[in-house]
Enzyme design. Structure first.
Site, PDB file in Angstrom:
ATOM      1  N   HIS A  17       0.833  -1.208   0.000  1.00 47.93           N
ATOM      2  CA  HIS A  17       0.000   0.000   0.000  1.00 47.93           C
ATOM      3  C   HIS A  17       0.870   1.262   0.000  1.00 47.93           C
ATOM      4  CE1 HIS A  17      -3.070  -2.641   2.383  1.00 47.93           C
ATOM      5  NE2 HIS A  17      -3.445  -2.621   1.116  1.00 47.93           N
ATOM      6  N   LYS A  41     -16.250  -6.753   6.439  1.00 49.01           N
ATOM      7  CA  LYS A  41     -15.248  -7.738   6.837  1.00 49.01           C
ATOM      8  C   LYS A  41     -15.042  -7.608   8.341  1.00 49.01           C
ATOM      9  CE  LYS A  41     -12.200  -6.923   2.862  1.00 49.01           C
ATOM     10  NZ  LYS A  41     -10.866  -6.525   2.463  1.00 49.01           N
ATOM     11  N   ARG A  90      -2.143  -6.834  -7.971  1.00 48.77           N
ATOM     12  CA  ARG A  90      -1.105  -7.836  -7.744  1.00 48.77           C
ATOM     13  C   ARG A  90      -1.235  -8.882  -8.851  1.00 48.77           C
ATOM     14  NH1 ARG A  90      -3.160  -8.352  -1.738  1.00 48.77           N
ATOM     15  NH2 ARG A  90      -4.950  -7.742  -2.975  1.00 48.77           N
ATOM     16  N   SER A 128      -3.046  -7.636   3.470  1.00 48.33           N
ATOM     17  CA  SER A 128      -3.277  -7.405   4.904  1.00 48.33           C
ATOM     18  C   SER A 128      -3.632  -8.723   5.593  1.00 48.33           C
ATOM     19  CB  SER A 128      -4.393  -6.380   5.111  1.00 48.33           C
ATOM     20  OG  SER A 128      -4.015  -5.129   4.600  1.00 48.33           O
TER      21      SER A 128
HETATM   22  P1  ADP Z   1      -9.928  -3.649  -0.182  1.00 44.93           P
HETATM   23  O1  ADP Z   1     -10.666  -4.032   1.062  1.00 44.93           O
HETATM   24  O2  ADP Z   1     -10.577  -2.545  -0.965  1.00 44.93           O
HETATM   25  O3  ADP Z   1      -9.503  -4.808  -1.061  1.00 44.93           O
HETATM   26  P2  ADP Z   1      -7.195  -3.424   0.713  1.00 44.93           P
HETATM   27  O4  ADP Z   1      -6.811  -2.632   1.891  1.00 44.93           O
HETATM   28  O5  ADP Z   1      -7.038  -4.896   0.805  1.00 44.93           O
HETATM   29  O6  ADP Z   1      -8.648  -2.945   0.362  1.00 44.93           O
HETATM   30  O7  ADP Z   1      -6.394  -2.936  -0.561  1.00 44.93           O
HETATM   31  C1  ADP Z   1      -6.551  -1.623  -1.063  1.00 44.93           C
HETATM   32  C2  ADP Z   1      -5.997  -1.555  -2.469  1.00 44.93           C
HETATM   33  O8  ADP Z   1      -4.597  -1.862  -2.450  1.00 44.93           O
HETATM   34  C3  ADP Z   1      -6.608  -2.546  -3.460  1.00 44.93           C
HETATM   35  O9  ADP Z   1      -6.662  -1.931  -4.734  1.00 44.93           O
HETATM   36  C4  ADP Z   1      -5.625  -3.685  -3.485  1.00 44.93           C
HETATM   37  O10 ADP Z   1      -5.670  -4.405  -4.706  1.00 44.93           O
HETATM   38  C5  ADP Z   1      -4.319  -2.923  -3.348  1.00 44.93           C
HETATM   39  N1  ADP Z   1      -3.248  -3.754  -2.809  1.00 44.93           N
HETATM   40  C6  ADP Z   1      -3.308  -4.581  -1.758  1.00 44.93           C
HETATM   41  N2  ADP Z   1      -2.134  -5.209  -1.566  1.00 44.93           N
HETATM   42  C7  ADP Z   1      -1.298  -4.759  -2.535  1.00 44.93           C
HETATM   43  C8  ADP Z   1       0.058  -5.052  -2.906  1.00 44.93           C
HETATM   44  N3  ADP Z   1       0.790  -5.936  -2.220  1.00 44.93           N
HETATM   45  N4  ADP Z   1       0.588  -4.402  -3.974  1.00 44.93           N
HETATM   46  C9  ADP Z   1      -0.171  -3.534  -4.670  1.00 44.93           C
HETATM   47  N5  ADP Z   1      -1.449  -3.222  -4.390  1.00 44.93           N
HETATM   48  C10 ADP Z   1      -2.015  -3.829  -3.341  1.00 44.93           C
END
Ligand code: ADP
Length: 161
Positions: A17, A41, A90, A128
């Site tokens: 992130h 969630k 990803r 996460s």
């Molecule tokens: P959500 O609940 O919307 O999926 P996340 O907090 O999991 O939110 O992720 C927010 C954004 O960051 C999403 O677009 C996700 O694809 C991206 N993201 C998560 N992990 C990575 C990573 N390792 N590299 C690049 N982008 C990521």
């Protein structure tokens, strides 16, 4: 240059992130790092804590503001005058969901563009969920999250995690 929002749950923020935010901050005048306050969630960190962790981790990025929100992402974009929603990609498995989300958002707000930034290879496996799993089993998350998040995870799970 346009204003962007980078929305997500960020429970907690990890280095994937941070990397996406850093790169977005170079592409756009201003980036709102937007933490969804009501994700569908189970959350480890309450919204106030997710905000603090993100603010600390992104403190050096002067054109990034951390906020939380409860409305539709496109409504947040309109409210902030943002032209772009940034998302991170990803594996190909992310793509289907992001495409579905982007097409839905386009129906709701045709003028808001979705821009997906590709992950760096070293963060391609990071999520996460993985971070929380490793931390809960007291594994080393130092290469996955900023130092302040590592401390917060240790406080949640105890031990080395
Ligand atoms: P959500 O609940 O919307 O999926 P996340 O907090 O999991 O939110 O992720 C927010 C954004 O960051 C999403 O677009 C996700 O694809 C991206 N993201 C998560 N992990 C990575 C990573 N390792 N590299 C690049 N982008 C990521």
């Amino acid at each position: 240059m346009p204003i962007a929002i980078y929305p997500g749950s960020f429970d907690p923020i990890h280095l994937g992130h941070v990397d996406i935010t850093r790169r977005a901050a170079q592409l756009f005048d201003h980036v709102y790092f937007a933490i969804y306050d009501r994700p569908n969630k189970n959350l480890l960190f309450p919204t106030a804590e997710r905000i603090t962790l993100a603010e600390e981790a992104l403190a050096d990025l002067k054109n990034v503001t951390v906020i939380s929100y409860r409305e539709l992402t496109v409504d947040l974009a309109k409210r902030l005058g943002a032209d772009v929603i940034v998302r991170g990609l990803r594996a190909i498995s992310d793509f289907e969901w992001e495409l579905q989300l982007a097409l839905t958002n386009r129906e709701l707000a045709p003028n808001v563009e979705v821009v997906c930034l590709m992950t760096r290879i070293e963060y391609a496996f990071l999520s996460s969920t993985i971070v929380k799993e490793v931390a809960s089993l007291h594994g080393d998350v130092a290469k996955m999250v900023p130092p302040n998040v590592e401390i917060a995870l240790k406080a949640k799970f105890g031990g080395e995690g």
